[in-house]
Design a protein around this motif. Structure first.
Motif, PDB file in Angstrom:
ATOM      1  N   MET A 130       0.848  -1.174   0.000  1.00  0.00           N
ATOM      2  CA  MET A 130       0.000   0.000   0.000  1.00  0.00           C
ATOM      3  C   MET A 130       0.896   1.240   0.000  1.00  0.00           C
ATOM      4  O   MET A 130       1.884   1.297   0.704  1.00  0.00           O
ATOM      5  CB  MET A 130      -0.893  -0.027   1.241  1.00  0.00           C
ATOM      6  N   THR A 131       0.537   2.207  -0.791  1.00  0.00           N
ATOM      7  CA  THR A 131       1.291   3.451  -0.858  1.00  0.00           C
ATOM      8  C   THR A 131       0.584   4.519  -0.025  1.00  0.00           C
ATOM      9  O   THR A 131      -0.526   4.316   0.452  1.00  0.00           O
ATOM     10  CB  THR A 131       1.420   3.932  -2.318  1.00  0.00           C
ATOM     11  N   THR A 132       1.239   5.657   0.139  1.00  0.00           N
ATOM     12  CA  THR A 132       0.621   6.758   0.869  1.00  0.00           C
ATOM     13  C   THR A 132       0.167   7.821  -0.117  1.00  0.00           C
ATOM     14  O   THR A 132       0.616   7.868  -1.264  1.00  0.00           O
ATOM     15  CB  THR A 132       1.600   7.375   1.893  1.00  0.00           C
ATOM     16  N   TRP A 133      -0.703   8.689   0.357  1.00  0.00           N
ATOM     17  CA  TRP A 133      -1.212   9.768  -0.482  1.00  0.00           C
ATOM     18  C   TRP A 133      -0.156  10.842  -0.680  1.00  0.00           C
ATOM     19  O   TRP A 133       0.473  11.266   0.294  1.00  0.00           O
ATOM     20  CB  TRP A 133      -2.427  10.429   0.178  1.00  0.00           C
ATOM     21  N   PRO A 134       0.030  11.326  -1.880  1.00  0.00           N
ATOM     22  CA  PRO A 134       0.814  12.553  -2.045  1.00  0.00           C
ATOM     23  C   PRO A 134       0.096  13.664  -1.268  1.00  0.00           C
ATOM     24  O   PRO A 134      -1.133  13.769  -1.308  1.00  0.00           O
ATOM     25  CB  PRO A 134       0.769  12.817  -3.556  1.00  0.00           C
ATOM     26  N   LYS A 135       0.839  14.473  -0.538  1.00  0.00           N
ATOM     27  CA  LYS A 135       0.245  15.483   0.338  1.00  0.00           C
ATOM     28  C   LYS A 135      -0.735  16.405  -0.381  1.00  0.00           C
ATOM     29  O   LYS A 135      -1.800  16.722   0.143  1.00  0.00           O
ATOM     30  CB  LYS A 135       1.337  16.295   1.017  1.00  0.00           C
ATOM     31  N   ASP A 136      -0.404  16.835  -1.601  1.00  0.00           N
ATOM     32  CA  ASP A 136      -1.299  17.751  -2.317  1.00  0.00           C
ATOM     33  C   ASP A 136      -2.609  17.070  -2.702  1.00  0.00           C
ATOM     34  O   ASP A 136      -3.674  17.679  -2.630  1.00  0.00           O
ATOM     35  CB  ASP A 136      -0.604  18.369  -3.537  1.00  0.00           C
ATOM     36  N   GLU A 137      -2.553  15.805  -3.106  1.00  0.00           N
ATOM     37  CA  GLU A 137      -3.779  15.080  -3.462  1.00  0.00           C
ATOM     38  C   GLU A 137      -4.656  14.869  -2.228  1.00  0.00           C
ATOM     39  O   GLU A 137      -5.867  15.080  -2.282  1.00  0.00           O
ATOM     40  CB  GLU A 137      -3.454  13.733  -4.098  1.00  0.00           C
ATOM     41  N   LEU A 138      -4.041  14.457  -1.122  1.00  0.00           N
ATOM     42  CA  LEU A 138      -4.817  14.227   0.094  1.00  0.00           C
ATOM     43  C   LEU A 138      -5.487  15.519   0.552  1.00  0.00           C
ATOM     44  O   LEU A 138      -6.653  15.524   0.935  1.00  0.00           O
ATOM     45  CB  LEU A 138      -3.926  13.657   1.198  1.00  0.00           C
ATOM     46  N   TRP A 190     -22.084   8.830  -2.859  1.00  0.00           N
ATOM     47  CA  TRP A 190     -21.533  10.054  -2.290  1.00  0.00           C
ATOM     48  C   TRP A 190     -21.423   9.883  -0.791  1.00  0.00           C
ATOM     49  O   TRP A 190     -22.388   9.471  -0.132  1.00  0.00           O
ATOM     50  CB  TRP A 190     -22.437  11.237  -2.623  1.00  0.00           C
ATOM     51  N   ILE A 191     -20.232  10.156  -0.245  1.00  0.00           N
ATOM     52  CA  ILE A 191     -20.023  10.051   1.197  1.00  0.00           C
ATOM     53  C   ILE A 191     -19.107  11.168   1.674  1.00  0.00           C
ATOM     54  O   ILE A 191     -18.401  11.796   0.887  1.00  0.00           O
ATOM     55  CB  ILE A 191     -19.417   8.679   1.602  1.00  0.00           C
ATOM     56  N   TRP A 192     -19.110  11.376   2.976  1.00  0.00           N
ATOM     57  CA  TRP A 192     -18.206  12.334   3.609  1.00  0.00           C
ATOM     58  C   TRP A 192     -16.841  11.691   3.794  1.00  0.00           C
ATOM     59  O   TRP A 192     -16.747  10.483   4.057  1.00  0.00           O
ATOM     60  CB  TRP A 192     -18.736  12.725   4.964  1.00  0.00           C
ATOM     61  N   SER A 193     -15.807  12.519   3.721  1.00  0.00           N
ATOM     62  CA  SER A 193     -14.441  12.026   3.947  1.00  0.00           C
ATOM     63  C   SER A 193     -13.673  13.047   4.761  1.00  0.00           C
ATOM     64  O   SER A 193     -13.961  14.246   4.715  1.00  0.00           O
ATOM     65  CB  SER A 193     -13.743  11.790   2.615  1.00  0.00           C
ATOM     66  N   VAL A 194     -12.688  12.548   5.497  1.00  0.00           N
ATOM     67  CA  VAL A 194     -11.793  13.406   6.270  1.00  0.00           C
ATOM     68  C   VAL A 194     -10.387  12.833   6.200  1.00  0.00           C
ATOM     69  O   VAL A 194     -10.204  11.638   5.986  1.00  0.00           O
ATOM     70  CB  VAL A 194     -12.229  13.540   7.750  1.00  0.00           C
ATOM     71  N   ALA A 195      -9.407  13.708   6.396  1.00  0.00           N
ATOM     72  CA  ALA A 195      -8.011  13.275   6.456  1.00  0.00           C
ATOM     73  C   ALA A 195      -7.526  13.370   7.896  1.00  0.00           C
ATOM     74  O   ALA A 195      -7.824  14.332   8.601  1.00  0.00           O
ATOM     75  CB  ALA A 195      -7.148  14.144   5.556  1.00  0.00           C
ATOM     76  N   VAL A 196      -6.796  12.348   8.303  1.00  0.00           N
ATOM     77  CA  VAL A 196      -6.110  12.341   9.595  1.00  0.00           C
ATOM     78  C   VAL A 196      -4.698  11.865   9.312  1.00  0.00           C
ATOM     79  O   VAL A 196      -4.501  10.768   8.763  1.00  0.00           O
ATOM     80  CB  VAL A 196      -6.804  11.420  10.620  1.00  0.00           C
ATOM     81  N   LYS A 201      -6.389  18.116  -1.306  1.00  0.00           N
ATOM     82  CA  LYS A 201      -7.489  18.440  -2.220  1.00  0.00           C
ATOM     83  C   LYS A 201      -8.704  17.549  -1.963  1.00  0.00           C
ATOM     84  O   LYS A 201      -9.843  18.023  -1.955  1.00  0.00           O
ATOM     85  CB  LYS A 201      -7.039  18.292  -3.682  1.00  0.00           C
ATOM     86  N   ILE A 202      -8.468  16.262  -1.769  1.00  0.00           N
ATOM     87  CA  ILE A 202      -9.573  15.332  -1.502  1.00  0.00           C
ATOM     88  C   ILE A 202     -10.235  15.685  -0.175  1.00  0.00           C
ATOM     89  O   ILE A 202     -11.458  15.747  -0.074  1.00  0.00           O
ATOM     90  CB  ILE A 202      -9.078  13.871  -1.511  1.00  0.00           C
ATOM     91  N   ALA A 203      -9.423  15.949   0.844  1.00  0.00           N
ATOM     92  CA  ALA A 203      -9.969  16.252   2.173  1.00  0.00           C
ATOM     93  C   ALA A 203     -10.768  17.541   2.179  1.00  0.00           C
ATOM     94  O   ALA A 203     -11.758  17.660   2.907  1.00  0.00           O
ATOM     95  CB  ALA A 203      -8.835  16.329   3.190  1.00  0.00           C
ATOM     96  N   GLU A 204     -10.379  18.505   1.369  1.00  0.00           N
ATOM     97  CA  GLU A 204     -11.093  19.776   1.316  1.00  0.00           C
ATOM     98  C   GLU A 204     -12.370  19.697   0.486  1.00  0.00           C
ATOM     99  O   GLU A 204     -13.260  20.527   0.628  1.00  0.00           O
ATOM    100  CB  GLU A 204     -10.179  20.872   0.757  1.00  0.00           C
ATOM    101  N   ALA A 205     -12.455  18.715  -0.382  1.00  0.00           N
ATOM    102  CA  ALA A 205     -13.614  18.585  -1.274  1.00  0.00           C
ATOM    103  C   ALA A 205     -14.823  18.035  -0.526  1.00  0.00           C
ATOM    104  O   ALA A 205     -14.694  17.346   0.483  1.00  0.00           O
ATOM    105  CB  ALA A 205     -13.268  17.654  -2.438  1.00  0.00           C
ATOM    106  N   ASP A 206     -15.976  18.338  -1.055  1.00  0.00           N
ATOM    107  CA  ASP A 206     -17.224  17.815  -0.477  1.00  0.00           C
ATOM    108  C   ASP A 206     -17.926  16.920  -1.498  1.00  0.00           C
ATOM    109  O   ASP A 206     -19.134  16.763  -1.466  1.00  0.00           O
ATOM    110  CB  ASP A 206     -18.134  18.982  -0.065  1.00  0.00           C
ATOM    111  N   THR A 235     -13.729   9.009  -6.483  1.00  0.00           N
ATOM    112  CA  THR A 235     -13.680  10.195  -7.332  1.00  0.00           C
ATOM    113  C   THR A 235     -13.923  11.382  -6.423  1.00  0.00           C
ATOM    114  O   THR A 235     -14.914  11.413  -5.690  1.00  0.00           O
ATOM    115  CB  THR A 235     -14.756  10.124  -8.436  1.00  0.00           C
ATOM    116  N   ALA A 236     -12.984  12.325  -6.452  1.00  0.00           N
ATOM    117  CA  ALA A 236     -13.101  13.521  -5.612  1.00  0.00           C
ATOM    118  C   ALA A 236     -12.188  14.604  -6.155  1.00  0.00           C
ATOM    119  O   ALA A 236     -11.122  14.303  -6.712  1.00  0.00           O
ATOM    120  CB  ALA A 236     -12.718  13.203  -4.172  1.00  0.00           C
ATOM    121  N   ALA A 237     -12.582  15.838  -5.985  1.00  0.00           N
ATOM    122  CA  ALA A 237     -11.759  17.000  -6.361  1.00  0.00           C
ATOM    123  C   ALA A 237     -11.256  16.894  -7.800  1.00  0.00           C
ATOM    124  O   ALA A 237     -10.126  17.250  -8.106  1.00  0.00           O
ATOM    125  CB  ALA A 237     -10.590  17.149  -5.389  1.00  0.00           C
TER     126      ALA A 237
END
Length: 127
Positions: A1-9, A35-41, A11-16, A70-72
């Motif tokens: 498993m890889t990690t999210w590139p910071k900029d992608e995470l 469609w669901i809610w998402s958050v980054a931690v 953008k996704i976290a800020e999107a609704d 699919t987000a942002a």
């Protein structure tokens, strides 16, 4: 498993507008986008099933362990990992911060949705 590139995470976290599509039983066809809610931690993306472990997308995600989101303006191949334990307090905090004022916040940090918390990470694909 890889990690999210910071900029992608970020953008996704800020999107609704996150839509989740776990694989269907054949392991090749994507399910209907939900469609669901998402958050980054930290360096991870988390989602919860409003209706808990009986949600169709949650059951598919746990069973098939992969799909896409699919987000942002991005579509990403991902893996799903159900989580439990102390991370849920941090996910609750992130939900409170992002969705403050929504009438749906209380159920999303309640026991039903909390029991269906999923970590979403990018999946390496063959190019």
């Amino acid at each position: 498993m890889t990690t999210w590139p910071k900029d992608e995470l970020r953008k996704i976290a800020e999107a609704d507008d996150l839509h989740i599509s776990p694989f269907r039983e054949d392991g090749a066809t994507y399910g209907t986008p939900t469609w669901i809610w998402s958050v980054a931690v930290d360096d991870a993306l988390y989602v919860r099933a409003y209706n808990g472990k009986n949600s169709r997308w949650y059951r598919a995600a746990v069973r098939r362990k992969a799909g896409r989101i699919t987000a942002a303006g991005m579509t990403k191949e991902v893996v799903f990992e159900p989580v439990d334990g102390s991370i849920n307090e941090r996910v609750d905090e992130a939900y409170r911060a992002k969705y403050r004022g929504s009438p749906y916040l209380s159920p999303m940090i309640g026991p039903t949705a909390r029991s269906a918390t999923v970590k979403v990470m990018p999946r390496e694909t063959d190019v």
